[in-house]
Design an enzyme around this catalytic site. Sequence first.
Site, PDB file in Angstrom:
ATOM      1  N   VAL A  22       8.038  -2.237   7.000  1.00  0.00           N
ATOM      2  CA  VAL A  22       8.192  -0.774   6.931  1.00  0.00           C
ATOM      3  C   VAL A  22       8.696  -0.383   5.548  1.00  0.00           C
ATOM      4  O   VAL A  22       9.762  -0.808   5.105  1.00  0.00           O
ATOM      5  CB  VAL A  22       9.160  -0.263   8.013  1.00  0.00           C
ATOM      6  N   LYS A  23       7.910   0.434   4.871  1.00  0.00           N
ATOM      7  CA  LYS A  23       8.218   0.842   3.499  1.00  0.00           C
ATOM      8  C   LYS A  23       8.915   2.194   3.524  1.00  0.00           C
ATOM      9  O   LYS A  23       8.367   3.182   4.028  1.00  0.00           O
ATOM     10  CB  LYS A  23       6.917   0.910   2.694  1.00  0.00           C
ATOM     11  N   LEU A  24      10.134   2.233   2.970  1.00  0.00           N
ATOM     12  CA  LEU A  24      10.988   3.405   3.046  1.00  0.00           C
ATOM     13  C   LEU A  24      11.347   3.915   1.652  1.00  0.00           C
ATOM     14  O   LEU A  24      11.554   3.113   0.741  1.00  0.00           O
ATOM     15  CB  LEU A  24      12.288   3.055   3.782  1.00  0.00           C
ATOM     16  N   ALA A  33       3.735  -1.081   4.810  1.00  0.00           N
ATOM     17  CA  ALA A  33       3.126   0.158   5.284  1.00  0.00           C
ATOM     18  C   ALA A  33       4.157   1.271   5.154  1.00  0.00           C
ATOM     19  O   ALA A  33       5.252   1.187   5.718  1.00  0.00           O
ATOM     20  CB  ALA A  33       2.682   0.003   6.736  1.00  0.00           C
ATOM     21  N   THR A  76       0.852  -1.184   0.000  1.00  0.00           N
ATOM     22  CA  THR A  76       0.000   0.000   0.000  1.00  0.00           C
ATOM     23  C   THR A  76       0.891   1.238   0.000  1.00  0.00           C
ATOM     24  O   THR A  76       2.095   1.152   0.189  1.00  0.00           O
ATOM     25  CB  THR A  76      -0.901   0.047   1.249  1.00  0.00           C
TER      26      THR A  76
END
Length: 217
Positions: free
Chosen positions: A86-88, A60, A27
């Site tokens: 964790v999307k960075l 996310a 997402t």
Amino acid sequence: MKFFIDTANLEQIKEAQALGILDGVTTNPSLMAKEGITGEANIINHYKAICEIVDGDVSAEVIATDFEGMVREGEALASLHPQIVVKLPMIGDGVKACKYFSDKGIKTNVTLVFSAGQALLAAKAGATYVSPFIGRLDDISTDGLNLITEIREIYDNYLFETQILAASVRHTMHIIDCAKIGADVMTGPLSAISGLLKHPLTDIGLEKFLADYKKGN
């Protein structure tokens, strides 16, 4: 090859999960906004709802673009559910945050990757996933699939464990092509995944089988 669906739409996620082939969800803020999900509390609850539907990883995305902010947001997201990744963003502080999280055993997905060099840095920092955006490269007349091939070669040369997550997948042939060249994961819309089911000869054959069955009964 893992299949992720790229959406924040719960009904589409449920439909993909019901097929029995869904491995995770990606997402981003744009997809959340598309579903009318705004405000920190609502977004957090939506991530939790997604995790209750699927069994696999749920990416996310942080909003911050500085190291301290990414760490703060990422730790809060990771605490929501064990499935959260964790999307960075692929920027300097994003790479630093990736290393921080990987050292703590928190899964990461480095996103907005458009070059093999960026993918190499993400792998060096211990990213769980790296997300090259093949569709957006195609949009500017650049071969997005060739980027997947380059990253695959580099990762295989040095036995990096980072998984290549082909993102910005637009259609069914993108999925087939990514599978051919060794992407570990694809993420795309439900329409692209559902397109794999379709072939006119399947429809014709089934129609004939049913017609023949009716003749004999």
